[in-house]
Write a protein that holds these residues in place. Structure first.
Motif, PDB file in Angstrom:
ATOM      1  N   GLN A  93      -6.491  16.670  -0.449  1.00 52.65           N
ATOM      2  CA  GLN A  93      -5.042  16.689  -0.697  1.00 52.65           C
ATOM      3  C   GLN A  93      -4.368  17.885  -0.019  1.00 52.65           C
ATOM      4  O   GLN A  93      -3.144  17.899   0.140  1.00 52.65           O
ATOM      5  N   MET A  94      -5.177  18.874   0.399  1.00 46.34           N
ATOM      6  CA  MET A  94      -4.604  20.052   1.049  1.00 46.34           C
ATOM      7  C   MET A  94      -4.810  20.051   2.554  1.00 46.34           C
ATOM      8  O   MET A  94      -4.525  21.040   3.238  1.00 46.34           O
ATOM      9  N   LEU A  95      -5.296  18.937   3.098  1.00 52.97           N
ATOM     10  CA  LEU A  95      -5.482  18.842   4.545  1.00 52.97           C
ATOM     11  C   LEU A  95      -4.160  18.606   5.251  1.00 52.97           C
ATOM     12  O   LEU A  95      -3.283  17.894   4.748  1.00 52.97           O
ATOM     13  N   HIS A  96      -4.015  19.169   6.443  1.00 54.48           N
ATOM     14  CA  HIS A  96      -2.856  18.906   7.289  1.00 54.48           C
ATOM     15  C   HIS A  96      -2.835  17.415   7.667  1.00 54.48           C
ATOM     16  O   HIS A  96      -3.898  16.842   7.919  1.00 54.48           O
TER      17      HIS A  96
ATOM     18  N   ASN B 160      -0.655  16.997   5.077  1.00 50.56           N
ATOM     19  CA  ASN B 160      -0.159  16.888   3.709  1.00 50.56           C
ATOM     20  C   ASN B 160       0.188  18.227   3.077  1.00 50.56           C
ATOM     21  O   ASN B 160       0.989  18.284   2.145  1.00 50.56           O
ATOM     22  N   PHE B 161      -0.447  19.309   3.561  1.00 55.51           N
ATOM     23  CA  PHE B 161      -0.227  20.621   2.962  1.00 55.51           C
ATOM     24  C   PHE B 161      -0.413  21.677   4.040  1.00 55.51           C
ATOM     25  O   PHE B 161      -1.221  21.487   4.969  1.00 55.51           O
ATOM     26  N   PRO B 162       0.306  22.791   3.980  1.00 62.00           N
ATOM     27  CA  PRO B 162       0.280  23.756   5.094  1.00 62.00           C
ATOM     28  C   PRO B 162      -0.981  24.602   5.194  1.00 62.00           C
ATOM     29  O   PRO B 162      -1.276  25.139   6.265  1.00 62.00           O
ATOM     30  N   VAL B 163      -1.729  24.772   4.069  1.00 62.48           N
ATOM     31  CA  VAL B 163      -2.945  25.585   4.125  1.00 62.48           C
ATOM     32  C   VAL B 163      -4.091  24.819   3.471  1.00 62.48           C
ATOM     33  O   VAL B 163      -3.897  24.036   2.549  1.00 62.48           O
ATOM     34  N   PRO B 164      -5.329  25.030   3.926  1.00 62.07           N
ATOM     35  CA  PRO B 164      -6.475  24.310   3.380  1.00 62.07           C
ATOM     36  C   PRO B 164      -6.994  24.945   2.093  1.00 62.07           C
ATOM     37  O   PRO B 164      -6.688  26.101   1.772  1.00 62.07           O
ATOM     38  N   LEU B 165      -7.823  24.206   1.388  1.00 60.53           N
ATOM     39  CA  LEU B 165      -8.453  24.693   0.166  1.00 60.53           C
ATOM     40  C   LEU B 165      -9.218  25.990   0.419  1.00 60.53           C
ATOM     41  O   LEU B 165      -9.252  26.885  -0.433  1.00 60.53           O
ATOM     42  N   GLN B 166      -9.811  26.108   1.601  1.00 56.00           N
ATOM     43  CA  GLN B 166     -10.675  27.244   1.906  1.00 56.00           C
ATOM     44  C   GLN B 166      -9.921  28.575   1.973  1.00 56.00           C
ATOM     45  O   GLN B 166     -10.531  29.643   1.952  1.00 56.00           O
TER      46      GLN B 166
END
Length: 270
Positions: free
Chosen positions: A116-119, A121-127
Protein backbone atom coordinates in the motif's frame (compact mmCIF):
# COMPACT_ATOMS: atom_id res chain seq x y z
CA UNK A 1 4.27 -2.46 41.32
CA UNK A 2 3.04 0.62 39.42
CA UNK A 3 -0.64 1.30 38.79
CA UNK A 4 -0.22 0.63 35.05
CA UNK A 5 1.00 -2.89 35.79
CA UNK A 6 -2.31 -3.61 37.51
CA UNK A 7 -4.61 -2.14 34.85
CA UNK A 8 -6.39 -3.42 31.76
CA UNK A 9 -7.77 -0.48 29.78
CA UNK A 10 -9.34 -0.22 26.33
CA UNK A 11 -9.24 3.00 24.29
CA UNK A 12 -11.08 3.53 21.01
CA UNK A 13 -9.22 5.66 18.46
CA UNK A 14 -11.32 4.71 15.44
CA UNK A 15 -14.72 3.03 15.36
CA UNK A 16 -16.07 3.67 11.85
CA UNK A 17 -16.22 1.03 9.13
CA UNK A 18 -15.59 1.25 5.37
CA UNK A 19 -14.43 4.86 5.09
CA UNK A 20 -13.65 7.73 7.42
CA UNK A 21 -16.66 9.97 7.93
CA UNK A 22 -15.69 13.21 9.70
CA UNK A 23 -18.29 15.89 10.20
CA UNK A 24 -20.81 17.39 12.58
CA UNK A 25 -22.91 14.22 12.55
CA UNK A 26 -20.14 11.93 13.87
CA UNK A 27 -18.47 14.05 16.55
CA UNK A 28 -19.71 12.03 19.51
CA UNK A 29 -18.68 8.55 18.37
CA UNK A 30 -16.01 9.59 15.89
CA UNK A 31 -15.40 9.26 12.18
CA UNK A 32 -12.00 7.54 12.08
CA UNK A 33 -11.72 3.96 10.81
CA UNK A 34 -10.79 1.09 13.14
CA UNK A 35 -8.07 1.29 15.74
CA UNK A 36 -8.34 0.03 19.32
CA UNK A 37 -5.61 0.31 21.94
CA UNK A 38 -5.41 -2.02 24.94
CA UNK A 39 -2.98 -1.30 27.77
CA UNK A 40 -2.62 -4.57 29.61
CA UNK A 41 -0.47 -4.81 32.72
CA UNK A 42 2.11 -2.39 31.35
CA UNK A 43 2.10 -3.77 27.79
CA UNK A 44 0.47 -1.96 24.87
CA UNK A 45 -1.55 -3.84 22.24
CA UNK A 46 -3.02 -2.12 19.17
CA UNK A 47 -5.74 -3.66 17.02
CA UNK A 48 -5.98 -2.56 13.38
CA UNK A 49 -4.43 0.44 11.66
CA UNK A 50 -7.32 2.46 10.26
CA UNK A 51 -7.20 6.26 10.29
CA UNK A 52 -7.57 6.14 14.06
CA UNK A 53 -3.99 4.94 14.43
CA UNK A 54 -2.74 8.33 13.22
CA UNK A 55 -4.42 10.00 16.20
CA UNK A 56 -3.10 7.32 18.54
CA UNK A 57 0.39 7.85 17.18
CA UNK A 58 0.24 11.58 17.87
CA UNK A 59 -0.76 10.87 21.46
CA UNK A 60 2.25 8.58 21.93
CA UNK A 61 4.94 11.01 20.76
CA UNK A 62 5.60 12.23 24.30
CA UNK A 63 6.03 8.64 25.56
CA UNK A 64 8.83 7.44 23.31
CA UNK A 65 10.77 5.20 23.11
CA UNK A 66 7.89 2.79 22.59
CA UNK A 67 7.31 -0.92 22.31
CA UNK A 68 3.90 -2.26 21.27
CA UNK A 69 2.22 -5.20 19.54
CA UNK A 70 -0.05 -4.45 16.57
CA UNK A 71 -2.63 -7.05 15.54
CA UNK A 72 -4.38 -6.77 12.17
CA UNK A 73 -7.72 -8.49 11.60
CA UNK A 74 -7.26 -8.27 7.82
CA UNK A 75 -6.04 -5.79 5.23
CA UNK A 76 -9.16 -4.24 3.78
CA UNK A 77 -8.46 -0.58 3.21
CA UNK A 78 -10.29 0.80 6.26
CA UNK A 79 -8.13 -1.35 8.58
CA UNK A 80 -4.69 -0.43 7.21
CA UNK A 81 -5.02 3.02 5.64
CA UNK A 82 -3.76 4.87 8.73
CA UNK A 83 -0.58 2.85 9.19
CA UNK A 84 1.54 4.95 6.76
CA UNK A 85 0.68 7.96 8.98
CA UNK A 86 1.59 6.30 12.30
CA UNK A 87 4.39 8.66 13.34
CA UNK A 88 6.06 6.47 16.01
CA UNK A 89 6.84 3.90 13.29
CA UNK A 90 9.13 6.45 11.64
CA UNK A 91 11.21 7.00 14.79
CA UNK A 92 14.37 5.03 15.45
CA UNK A 93 14.43 3.38 18.87
CA UNK A 94 10.79 2.30 18.82
CA UNK A 95 9.88 -1.37 18.47
CA UNK A 96 6.64 -2.75 17.03
CA UNK A 97 5.67 -6.42 16.84
CA UNK A 98 3.19 -6.70 13.96
CA UNK A 99 0.88 -9.72 13.68
CA UNK A 100 -1.47 -10.84 10.93
CA UNK A 101 -2.68 -14.00 9.22
CA UNK A 102 -1.52 -14.92 5.74
CA UNK A 103 -4.17 -13.86 3.20
CA UNK A 104 -5.95 -16.39 0.95
CA UNK A 105 -3.68 -15.33 -1.93
CA UNK A 106 -0.60 -16.17 0.14
CA UNK A 107 0.49 -12.62 0.93
CA UNK A 108 1.76 -11.85 4.42
CA UNK A 109 0.78 -8.81 6.49
CA UNK A 110 4.26 -7.39 5.83
CA UNK A 111 3.75 -7.70 2.07
CA UNK A 112 0.35 -6.04 2.20
CA UNK A 113 1.49 -3.12 4.36
CA UNK A 114 4.46 -2.74 2.03
CA UNK A 115 2.31 -2.81 -1.10
CA UNK A 116 0.00 0.00 0.00
CA UNK A 117 3.04 2.28 0.35
CA UNK A 118 4.54 1.52 -3.06
CA UNK A 119 4.80 4.27 -5.67
CA UNK A 120 2.58 5.69 -7.12
CA UNK A 121 0.16 5.03 -4.24
CA UNK A 122 2.34 6.64 -1.56
CA UNK A 123 5.40 8.94 -1.67
CA UNK A 124 7.69 6.88 0.61
CA UNK A 125 8.13 3.10 1.04
CA UNK A 126 7.60 1.05 4.19
CA UNK A 127 11.37 0.65 4.49
CA UNK A 128 11.80 4.34 5.31
CA UNK A 129 10.17 3.74 8.70
CA UNK A 130 12.95 4.10 11.27
CA UNK A 131 11.42 1.98 14.03
CA UNK A 132 12.26 -1.70 14.36
CA UNK A 133 9.30 -3.49 12.77
CA UNK A 134 9.11 -7.21 13.50
CA UNK A 135 6.48 -9.10 11.50
CA UNK A 136 4.80 -12.36 12.53
CA UNK A 137 2.52 -14.59 10.45
CA UNK A 138 0.02 -15.95 12.94
CA UNK A 139 -1.46 -19.43 12.87
CA UNK A 140 -5.14 -18.82 13.54
CA UNK A 141 -6.24 -20.78 16.59
CA UNK A 142 -2.75 -20.98 18.10
CA UNK A 143 -2.36 -18.81 21.25
CA UNK A 144 0.21 -16.00 21.16
CA UNK A 145 2.21 -15.04 24.25
CA UNK A 146 2.71 -11.29 24.67
CA UNK A 147 4.93 -10.17 27.53
CA UNK A 148 4.82 -12.28 30.67
CA UNK A 149 1.13 -12.64 31.43
CA UNK A 150 -0.85 -11.94 28.25
CA UNK A 151 -2.20 -14.64 25.97
CA UNK A 152 -3.90 -13.60 22.72
CA UNK A 153 -6.24 -16.15 21.15
CA UNK A 154 -7.61 -15.96 17.62
CA UNK A 155 -10.38 -17.41 15.48
CA UNK A 156 -11.48 -17.06 11.88
CA UNK A 157 -14.43 -14.77 11.16
CA UNK A 158 -17.05 -14.77 8.41
CA UNK A 159 -15.91 -12.01 6.06
CA UNK A 160 -15.13 -11.78 2.32
CA UNK A 161 -11.41 -12.42 1.90
CA UNK A 162 -11.21 -13.62 5.52
CA UNK A 163 -10.71 -11.76 8.78
CA UNK A 164 -9.45 -12.79 12.19
CA UNK A 165 -10.97 -12.05 15.60
CA UNK A 166 -8.89 -11.77 18.77
CA UNK A 167 -9.30 -12.39 22.50
CA UNK A 168 -6.84 -10.89 24.99
CA UNK A 169 -6.49 -12.84 28.25
CA UNK A 170 -4.73 -11.41 31.30
CA UNK A 171 -4.92 -12.53 34.93
CA UNK A 172 -8.48 -13.85 34.70
CA UNK A 173 -9.74 -10.93 32.61
CA UNK A 174 -10.51 -10.89 28.90
CA UNK A 175 -11.36 -8.49 26.09
CA UNK A 176 -12.59 -9.73 22.70
CA UNK A 177 -12.12 -7.78 19.47
CA UNK A 178 -14.49 -9.27 16.88
CA UNK A 179 -15.02 -7.01 13.91
CA UNK A 180 -15.71 -7.55 10.22
CA UNK A 181 -17.79 -10.65 10.64
CA UNK A 182 -21.23 -11.58 9.38
CA UNK A 183 -23.56 -13.57 11.61
CA UNK A 184 -24.98 -16.84 10.37
CA UNK A 185 -28.31 -16.56 8.59
CA UNK A 186 -29.66 -19.87 9.91
CA UNK A 187 -30.50 -18.59 13.38
CA UNK A 188 -27.45 -20.21 14.98
CA UNK A 189 -24.67 -18.26 16.64
CA UNK A 190 -21.17 -18.45 15.18
CA UNK A 191 -19.13 -20.85 17.35
CA UNK A 192 -15.91 -18.93 16.64
CA UNK A 193 -17.47 -15.70 17.85
CA UNK A 194 -18.88 -17.40 20.94
CA UNK A 195 -15.44 -18.81 21.73
CA UNK A 196 -13.83 -15.38 21.57
CA UNK A 197 -16.61 -13.71 23.56
CA UNK A 198 -17.18 -16.31 26.29
CA UNK A 199 -17.30 -14.60 29.72
CA UNK A 200 -15.37 -11.61 28.36
CA UNK A 201 -15.19 -8.45 30.44
CA UNK A 202 -15.39 -6.42 27.21
CA UNK A 203 -16.78 -7.67 23.91
CA UNK A 204 -16.19 -5.41 20.89
CA UNK A 205 -18.40 -6.53 18.01
CA UNK A 206 -19.13 -5.55 14.42
CA UNK A 207 -22.56 -3.90 14.43
CA UNK A 208 -22.39 -2.09 11.11
CA UNK A 209 -26.10 -2.48 10.35
CA UNK A 210 -29.47 -2.76 11.97
CA UNK A 211 -31.58 -5.87 11.39
CA UNK A 212 -33.86 -3.77 9.18
CA UNK A 213 -30.96 -2.69 6.96
CA UNK A 214 -29.51 -6.19 6.82
CA UNK A 215 -32.80 -7.75 5.65
CA UNK A 216 -34.00 -4.86 3.47
CA UNK A 217 -35.57 -6.06 0.22
CA UNK A 218 -34.36 -2.95 -1.60
CA UNK A 219 -30.76 -2.87 -0.35
CA UNK A 220 -30.01 -6.05 1.56
CA UNK A 221 -26.59 -6.17 3.20
CA UNK A 222 -26.42 -9.96 3.23
CA UNK A 223 -23.06 -11.23 2.06
CA UNK A 224 -21.29 -7.95 2.77
CA UNK A 225 -19.42 -9.45 5.73
CA UNK A 226 -20.89 -7.43 8.59
CA UNK A 227 -23.37 -7.91 11.39
CA UNK A 228 -26.05 -5.99 13.34
CA UNK A 229 -26.41 -4.58 16.83
CA UNK A 230 -29.32 -6.93 17.45
CA UNK A 231 -27.03 -9.89 16.76
CA UNK A 232 -24.43 -8.33 19.06
CA UNK A 233 -26.92 -8.42 21.91
CA UNK A 234 -27.76 -12.08 21.21
CA UNK A 235 -24.10 -13.09 21.31
CA UNK A 236 -23.40 -11.01 24.42
CA UNK A 237 -26.24 -12.72 26.29
CA UNK A 238 -25.29 -16.22 25.13
CA UNK A 239 -21.60 -15.71 25.98
CA UNK A 240 -22.22 -14.11 29.38
CA UNK A 241 -20.40 -10.93 28.36
CA UNK A 242 -20.06 -8.23 31.01
CA UNK A 243 -19.78 -5.19 28.72
CA UNK A 244 -20.80 -5.07 25.05
CA UNK A 245 -19.36 -2.39 22.77
CA UNK A 246 -20.84 -2.09 19.29
CA UNK A 247 -18.24 -1.18 16.68
CA UNK A 248 -17.44 -0.62 12.98
CA UNK A 249 -20.32 1.79 12.47
CA UNK A 250 -21.66 2.40 8.99
CA UNK A 251 -20.35 5.76 7.67
CA UNK A 252 -23.97 6.79 7.03
CA UNK A 253 -24.96 6.30 10.68
CA UNK A 254 -24.95 9.61 12.53
CA UNK A 255 -24.57 10.06 16.28
CA UNK A 256 -28.33 10.56 16.51
CA UNK A 257 -28.99 7.35 14.60
CA UNK A 258 -26.61 5.38 16.84
CA UNK A 259 -28.12 6.83 20.01
CA UNK A 260 -31.60 5.83 18.89
CA UNK A 261 -30.62 2.28 17.95
CA UNK A 262 -28.29 1.65 20.89
CA UNK A 263 -30.85 2.99 23.35
CA UNK A 264 -33.23 0.27 22.17
CA UNK A 265 -30.54 -2.39 22.48
CA UNK A 266 -29.59 -1.33 26.00
CA UNK A 267 -33.19 -1.75 27.04
CA UNK A 268 -33.09 -5.36 25.86
CA UNK A 269 -29.99 -6.36 27.87
CA UNK A 270 -30.86 -7.65 31.36
Amino acid sequence: MSNTENQFTVTFWGVRGSIASPGSGTVQYGGNTPCVEMKVGGDRLIFDGGTGIRVLGRSLLAQMPLEASIFFTHSHWDHIQGFPFFEPAFTKGNLFHIYGAVAPNGSTIEQRLNDQMLHPNFPVPLQIMGADLKFYDIEVGKPIQVGKNIVVESAMLNHPGQAVGYRVNWKGHAAAYVTDTEHLDNGCLDENVLFLAQNADVFIYDATYTDEEYHSEKSSKKGWGHSTWQEAVKVAKAANVKTLVIFHHDPLHSDIFLDQGWGASQASIP
